[in-house]
Structures are given as structure tokens and as C-alpha cells.
Design an enzyme around this catalytic site. Structure first.
Site, PDB file in Angstrom:
ATOM      1  N   HIS A   1       0.828  -1.201   0.000  1.00 60.69           N
ATOM      2  CA  HIS A   1       0.000   0.000   0.000  1.00 60.69           C
ATOM      3  C   HIS A   1       0.869   1.260   0.000  1.00 60.69           C
ATOM      4  O   HIS A   1       0.559   2.244  -0.673  1.00 60.69           O
ATOM      5  CB  HIS A   1      -0.923  -0.010   1.216  1.00 60.69           C
ATOM      6  CG  HIS A   1      -1.817   1.173   1.296  1.00 60.69           C
ATOM      7  ND1 HIS A   1      -1.964   1.928   2.429  1.00 60.69           N
ATOM      8  CD2 HIS A   1      -2.620   1.758   0.364  1.00 60.69           C
ATOM      9  CE1 HIS A   1      -2.808   2.917   2.205  1.00 60.69           C
ATOM     10  NE2 HIS A   1      -3.216   2.830   0.960  1.00 60.69           N
TER      11      HIS A   1
ATOM     12  N   GLU B   1      -3.887   8.178   6.610  1.00 59.54           N
ATOM     13  CA  GLU B   1      -4.995   7.429   6.026  1.00 59.54           C
ATOM     14  C   GLU B   1      -5.463   6.336   6.985  1.00 59.54           C
ATOM     15  O   GLU B   1      -6.668   6.104   7.146  1.00 59.54           O
ATOM     16  CB  GLU B   1      -4.574   6.798   4.700  1.00 59.54           C
ATOM     17  CG  GLU B   1      -5.680   6.027   4.004  1.00 59.54           C
ATOM     18  CD  GLU B   1      -5.229   5.402   2.697  1.00 59.54           C
ATOM     19  OE1 GLU B   1      -5.894   4.444   2.254  1.00 59.54           O
ATOM     20  OE2 GLU B   1      -4.232   5.864   2.125  1.00 59.54           O
TER      21      GLU B   1
ATOM     22  N   GLU C   1       1.898   1.964  -3.461  1.00 62.57           N
ATOM     23  CA  GLU C   1       0.832   2.572  -4.271  1.00 62.57           C
ATOM     24  C   GLU C   1       0.930   4.094  -4.202  1.00 62.57           C
ATOM     25  O   GLU C   1       0.762   4.790  -5.207  1.00 62.57           O
ATOM     26  CB  GLU C   1      -0.537   2.102  -3.770  1.00 62.57           C
ATOM     27  CG  GLU C   1      -1.709   2.781  -4.453  1.00 62.57           C
ATOM     28  CD  GLU C   1      -2.905   2.885  -3.536  1.00 62.57           C
ATOM     29  OE1 GLU C   1      -3.562   3.944  -3.535  1.00 62.57           O
ATOM     30  OE2 GLU C   1      -3.194   1.908  -2.812  1.00 62.57           O
ATOM     31  N   HIS C   2       1.232   4.619  -3.015  1.00 64.71           N
ATOM     32  CA  HIS C   2       1.371   6.062  -2.848  1.00 64.71           C
ATOM     33  C   HIS C   2       2.679   6.569  -3.454  1.00 64.71           C
ATOM     34  O   HIS C   2       2.706   7.620  -4.095  1.00 64.71           O
ATOM     35  CB  HIS C   2       1.306   6.419  -1.362  1.00 64.71           C
ATOM     36  CG  HIS C   2      -0.062   6.290  -0.777  1.00 64.71           C
ATOM     37  ND1 HIS C   2      -0.862   7.379  -0.515  1.00 64.71           N
ATOM     38  CD2 HIS C   2      -0.784   5.209  -0.427  1.00 64.71           C
ATOM     39  CE1 HIS C   2      -2.009   6.974  -0.008  1.00 64.71           C
ATOM     40  NE2 HIS C   2      -1.989   5.655   0.059  1.00 64.71           N
TER      41      HIS C   2
END
Length: 461
Positions: free
Chosen positions: A60, A142, A63-64
Site C-alpha cells: 500500500h 490514512e 501505491e502512494h
């Protein structure tokens, strides 16, 4: 460059061609000249199931990082170029894959392909401590926003950890833990990219108002020189017994709006006829306001304000059936749970009525056609079936497979899987709001946190 094309059966006229570059990149193209737009979708065969203990959240986090800049596109340039050309874009991470996608005006397709190739081939040249720290903070925010600081926010994480035992590759969710995010080093990130962000670990689909020959030429031009990588370890075995073997239960006392009953059940692996039958069972039982559980708990008993059943389809581990019921007023959870058990037992005995079966199949068919009806949805499904099942053409026949399932198969799946010894249960019991020194609830701190989250969300990929 290799090429295959498979005739479609029951696909409504939709077709796709498949190609493979010398470096291993699989390419799937589907022409659709209805509107002057094109969708680009790139799936990497990496998700949280590929992570190891102590380094969760890397998929994840990456992904950023993929939106943080590459050799020729600096900072927020990927967003600026796509949106400046009239397109939209994003990326998501799951247990089993990470995907990136753009929908562009057709004449801007080349730009999207160049952008995806540039970061696949050159992201490491731009990855430094500053960009890692920047996106690490965004991901941690997040997590606070979506998990830690919202009512019921950790329910999914808790239930997943219960359904998949410690050490199982699906035991942790893609968001990762705060401790592991803090522990991730720059070298960890670089090694992760080198291992998984290679053309031979990806599928690229392009759908819409395209010229296939020109599109393939662009793909070869921009992606063809990126070297493959052969060091990817095989994912850990995700197999488990079909049923948990006993009911798992946890009571959570938190500041939540109402009592809640949440459960997960182990279901068949995605891509099987049994998974389609289980999906239909959940749709009859809890798929919308016409479902059995909604009619029983919300309309008839008025013991709940919301009741739903959904399915998390997984290919490398048992899928999950997710039950979510929010209680009315002072209704106790055991009252709701008894009614749920009664409905599940009755369904396992009797199965769906012809009307329920027809409605559930129509509902799933509509959802599938909605996805295939947009260029972005179709691009995503073509990648999904290519990465998880090896054949993108299966996307066009999925609807037909659901319609072939019988009521007896649906009942059989309910009887085999939707039972007390195959569930993990989470019960939420509300607590009084925490008070600050002056007897006020701590809204100021919460409000400040929310401000940071909204800012982070605006930068989130």
C-alpha cells in the site's frame, strides 16, 4: 511480440486481444468506439499477501510512492499531467494485487501509456528519503482516518485477523500497522520495487476508442525496453480448512453510535462455481432492502437500522462473507443474533424461492454489466482475470456462469458455510464519550486530526 485472440462466448459482442512483449509484459486490448475515451489499467501481481511479518503495509505504501515522482515526472506531476489533459486517475491496493488506472480522452492515450511506463522503468531514480517520509506520513494519516479514528473502523482488520490465523498471508490487511510503517527503510522500499514492479509481473489493459496497431506500437515503444525481473518469490500458501471449526468471538467496547453485530464466514475461493453460488446466497440473505435479513431485522422486528451481507472474493485464500448489522435503540445483540441464526438455518434448509433466485441473479448480472459497460470497469476486469486466473477472456463469460448456478447449489453452499462453527463474530458495545478536563468531549483534538486527514486525503492516490 506474441499475439492471441480468443472468440467470445456469451460476451454480448465484447472482445479482447492478448499480446506479450519480449520482457514479459502482458497486454490486453479491447476496442470500443462508442465514446471518444480510452482507459489504461495496469495490475501488478503484488498485494499484502506477498508481505512478510514486520514489514506489512509496503504494498500500500508503494501505491502512494508511485504518485510521488519518477525520472521524468517530478512531485505531483503524474496527477497534473493527466488531469490537465482532461483525464482521471487513481490506484488501489488489495490482498492480491496493486492497480493503477487512467481514463483519458482518446487522443491523450499516448500520454497515459508514457506516464505508466516512466514510473515502472524509472521510479527508483526519484525515490529518496524525503519522498518515502512524505508518503509514509500520508499512509499513516490514512490509517487514522479510515481505521483508527472512525466508529467501527477496525472491524474489518479485527475480523480478518480472526478468520485467517497468525502467520497466514491474509492475516493482516493492506493498510499495514503503524509500527511496520515506521520500520520500513528506504532499502526495504527499493528492494520491494525491484522485486515486484517489473513488466513480467504486470498486466496492462487498454480499452476504448483505440487503434490497436498504434496502441501496441506505443506500448512497445515505452514499455519494451524495461527489463524484467526473475527474483520474485512465490506467494505463501493461503489454503485453509473449508470451515473455521468453531465460533470465534470478540467483544469491543468503544465509543460507537449503536450496538453492532459483525461476522465473517469462510467461503469458497474466487473463480469457482461454488463461489458464485455463495455470492447468490449472500445476495438473497443480505443484498439490499429486498433481502431476507433486511426484511426480518429492519422492517419486521425493527431490531436493527441496517443489515447487509456481502462477499470479499479472494483467489489465493478462502473468500469471506461479511455480515454487518447495526442495532436499533436499546436492542441487545443476542436478540439480533438469534434472529440471524434462525434465518440462516431456515435458508440452509429450504434454499431460495424461485423469485429470490431470479432477483439475486438479476442483481449480480446488473452489477457485472455495469462494470463491463464502462471502459474503465472493463479494463479493470480484464486485468483481474489475467492476473488472478491467467485468462482475461473469462471476464466476458462471468455473467453466464452466475446465471447457470441452480437454487440447489445456492442452498448447499449456505448449509455448508453459513453455520455457527464457521464464523468469527465481533460485537460492539457502546461506551460513554470520553470527557476532557473541563467535562467536555475532546472535540478540539478530534477536529484538528480531521483537518489533517482531509488534507492528506486530497493528496492520496
Amino acid at each position: 511480440m506474441g499475439h492471441t485472440a480468443t472468440p467470445q462466448a456469451r460476451s454480448g459482442g465484447l472482445k479482447a486481444t492478448e499480446h506479450r512483449l519480449a520482457n514479459g509484459l502482458r497486454v490486453v486490448l479491447s476496442e470500443d468506439h462508442l465514446t471518444p475515451v480510452a482507459a489504461v489499467c495496469l495490475w501488478y501481481d503484488v498485494g499484502s499477501r506477498h508481505e512478510v511479518k514486520g514489514r506489512t503495509g509496503l504494498a500500500h505504501l508503494f501505491e502512494h510512492l508511485m504518485f510521488q515522482g519518477s525520472a521524468n515526472v517530478h512531485g505531483n506531476g503524474h496527477f497534473e499531467l493527466v488531469q490537465g489533459a482532461g483525464g482521471s486517475l487513481n490506484g488501489t491496493t488489495s490482498f492480491e494485487r496493486t492497480n493503477y488506472f487512467e481514463t483519458m480522452p482518446a487522443h491523450q492515450l499516448e500520454l497515459a501509456l508514457w506516464l505508466e511506463a516512466d514510473r515502472m522503468g524509472s521510479l527508483l531514480t526519484a525515490l529518496d528519503e524525503e519522498s518515502l517520509e512524505n508518503q509514509r506520513d500520508v499512509v499513516k494519516n490514512e490509517r487514522r482516518q479510515r481505521y483508527d479514528n472512525v466508529p467501527y473502523g477496525t472491524a474489518f482488520e479485527r475480523l480478518v485477523a480472526m478468520a485467517y490465523p497468525d502467520g497466514h498471508p491474509y492475516h493482516h490487511t493492506p493498510i499495514g500497522s503503524m509500527a511496520d510503517l515506521d520500520a520500513a527503510s528506504l532499502e526495504d522500499a527499493r528492494a520491494f520495487f525491484r522485486t515486484y514492479y517489473a513488466p513480467n509481473n504486470a498486466v496492462l489493459s487498454v480499452v476504448g476508442d483505440i487503434d490497436p496497431e498504434q496502441t501496441l506500437a506505443w506500448v512497445e515503444k515505452y514499455f519494451g525496453s524495461i527489463p524484467g525481473h526473475d527474483g520474485k518469490p512465490a506467494p505463501r500458501d493461503g489454503s485453509l480448512p473449508e470451515v473455521i471449526g468453531g465460533q470465534l468471538r470478540e467483544i469491543v467496547e468503544e465509543e460507537v453510535p449503536s450496538r453492532a453485530l459483525m461476522s465473517v464466514f469462510r467461503l469458497p475461493h474466487d473463480g469457482t462455481r461454488e463461489a458464485d453460488a455463495a455470492d447468490l446466497a449472500l445476495t438473497v440473505l443480505g443484498g439490499g432492502e429486498s433481502s431476507r435479513l433486511y426484511n426480518r431485522l429492519v422492517r419486521r422486528d425493527r431490531s436493527a437500522v441496517a443489515a447487509g451481507f456481502g462477499m470479499l472474493r479472494l483467489a489465493g485464500a478462502p473468500s469471506l462473507g461479511w455480515l454487518d448489522v447495526k442495532a436499533s435503540g436499546g436492542v441487545e445483540v443476542p436478540v439480533i443474533e438469534a434472529a440471524v441464526d434462525e434465518e440462516l438455518a431456515r435458508f440452509a434448509q429450504e434454499g431460495p424461492t424461485p423469485e429470490e433466485m431470479e432477483r439475486a441473479q438479476a442483481q449480480i448480472e446488473r452489477e457485472w454489466l455495469d462494470r463491463l459497460g464502462t471502459v474503465a470497469g472493463r479494463a479493470d476486469e480484464l486485468c483481474r482475470y489475467a492476473v488472478l486466473f491467467g485468462d482475461p477472456q473469462l471476464a466476458f463469460t462471468a455473467v453466464g456462469r452466475v446465471l447457470e448456478v441452480t437454487a440447489d447449489e445456492v442452498r448447499a453452499q449456505a448449509a455448508a458455510r453459513l453455520r455457527p462453527d464457521n464464523r468469527a463474530v465481533l460485537v460492539y458495545e457502546p461506551t460513554a464519550p470520553a470527557e476532557g478536563p473541563a467535562g467536555e468531549a475532546g472535540d478540539e483534538a478530534a477536529g484538528g486530526e480531521a483537518g489533517e486527514e482531509n488534507e492528506a486525503k486530497g493528496e492520496d492516490a
